[in-house]
Design a protein around this motif. Structure first.
Motif, mmCIF file in Angstrom:
data_model
loop_
_atom_site.group_PDB
_atom_site.id
_atom_site.type_symbol
_atom_site.label_atom_id
_atom_site.label_comp_id
_atom_site.label_asym_id
_atom_site.label_seq_id
_atom_site.Cartn_x
_atom_site.Cartn_y
_atom_site.Cartn_z
ATOM 1 N N ASN A 1 -65.644 48.003 -22.917
ATOM 2 C CA ASN A 1 -65.504 46.281 -21.449
ATOM 3 C C ASN A 1 -66.552 46.055 -20.566
ATOM 4 N N VAL B 1 -66.517 44.836 -17.028
ATOM 5 C CA VAL B 1 -64.992 44.263 -15.641
ATOM 6 C C VAL B 1 -66.506 43.642 -14.282
ATOM 7 N N GLN C 1 -67.147 42.590 -10.428
ATOM 8 C CA GLN C 1 -66.450 42.197 -8.875
ATOM 9 C C GLN C 1 -67.403 41.562 -8.220
ATOM 10 N N LEU D 1 -61.559 42.519 -9.085
ATOM 11 C CA LEU D 1 -61.694 42.518 -10.391
ATOM 12 C C LEU D 1 -61.623 41.605 -11.503
ATOM 13 N N TRP E 1 -62.231 41.000 -15.344
ATOM 14 C CA TRP E 1 -62.433 41.485 -17.228
ATOM 15 C C TRP E 1 -63.634 40.431 -17.642
ATOM 16 N N TYR F 1 -64.648 40.603 -27.876
ATOM 17 C CA TYR F 1 -63.355 39.677 -27.297
ATOM 18 C C TYR F 1 -64.004 39.068 -25.122
ATOM 19 N N TYR G 1 -69.284 46.389 -14.069
ATOM 20 C CA TYR G 1 -68.964 47.962 -14.374
ATOM 21 C C TYR G 1 -68.764 48.002 -16.043
#
Lengths: 119, 108
Positions: A35, A37, A39, A45, A47, A59, A95
């Motif tokens: 995934n 993520v 910020q 955070l 997603w 997704y 991230y």
């Protein structure tokens, strides 16, 4: 030891494109979903996107759908995020994170790559 | 989309004291709830999963509880290295995986 190392961040003008990479080591990359993520500066955070171990399922958050594309190269143990039509709202540390299948949560994270969208 | 709400936004605690952080989900997430710790300039670190199970290497002073829509993270005796921002995250209905806005634990 599990390691995730992001690269490809930088300063980009609004409307531009950028590709992030995440090099993985210390585990069998192809057996884990991955995934992204992000910020934003001083924020929480969010997603952004996820991909299955095989790459067959992807997704996206509504905020990036149609602009960002997640992909992976299991032969190189590398995760990618192609980001197009970037806007100031995309400025963030990005991230990569490994999804732990047993609990669908994120058990290992990279140190992040800063993307700054500004003219 | 399940909305996660954390309270308080900031918690001022003295070293050695107990800290109690709350997380509420907009609908039931059963026990599919994780807690993360993030220190300044670092990536998040998984602390708790399954609402109450500590991740590998997490000290016993961290404990999680709750189910459904109400969850709590307790740090029994705050150490200097525990001052950080803590996020809850639901993984019951995904995508999207959703996070709370965070609780900053600061030195009183």
């Amino acid at each position: 030891e599990v390691q995730l190392l992001e690269s490809g961040g930088g300063l980009i003008q609004p409307g531009g494109s950028l590709r992030l990479s995440c090099a993985a080591s210390g585990f069998t990359f192809s057996t884990y979903a991955m995934n992204w993520v992000r910020q934003a500066p001083g924020k929480g955070l969010e997603w952004v996107s996820g991909i299955s171990g095989s790459g067959g399922s992807t997704y996206y958050a509504d905020s990036v759908k149609g602009r960002f594309t997640i992909s992976r190269d299991n032969s190189e143990s590398t995760l990618y995020m192609q980001m197009n039509s970037l806007g100031a709202e995309d400025t963030a540390v990005y991230y990569c994170a490994r999804r732990w299948d047993a609990y669908s949560t994120f058990d290992y994270w990279g140190q992040g790559a800063l993307v700054t969208v500004s003219s | 989309e399940i909305v996660m709400t954390q309270s308080p936004a900031t918690l001022s605690v003295s070293p050695g004291d107990r800290a109690t952080l709350s997380c509420r989900a907009s609908q039931s997430v059963s026990n599919s709830l994780a807690w993360y710790q993030q220190k300044v300039g670092q990536a998040p670190r998984l602390l708790i999963y399954g609402a109450s199970t500590r991740a590998t290497g997490i000290p016993a002073r961290f404990s999680g509880s709750g189910s459904g829509t109400e969850f709590t993270l307790t740090i029994s005796s705050l150490q200097s290295e525990d001052f950080a921002v803590y996020y809850c995250q639901q993984y019951h209905n995904w995508p999207p995986w959703t996070f709370g806005q965070g609780t900053k634990v600061e030195i009183k």
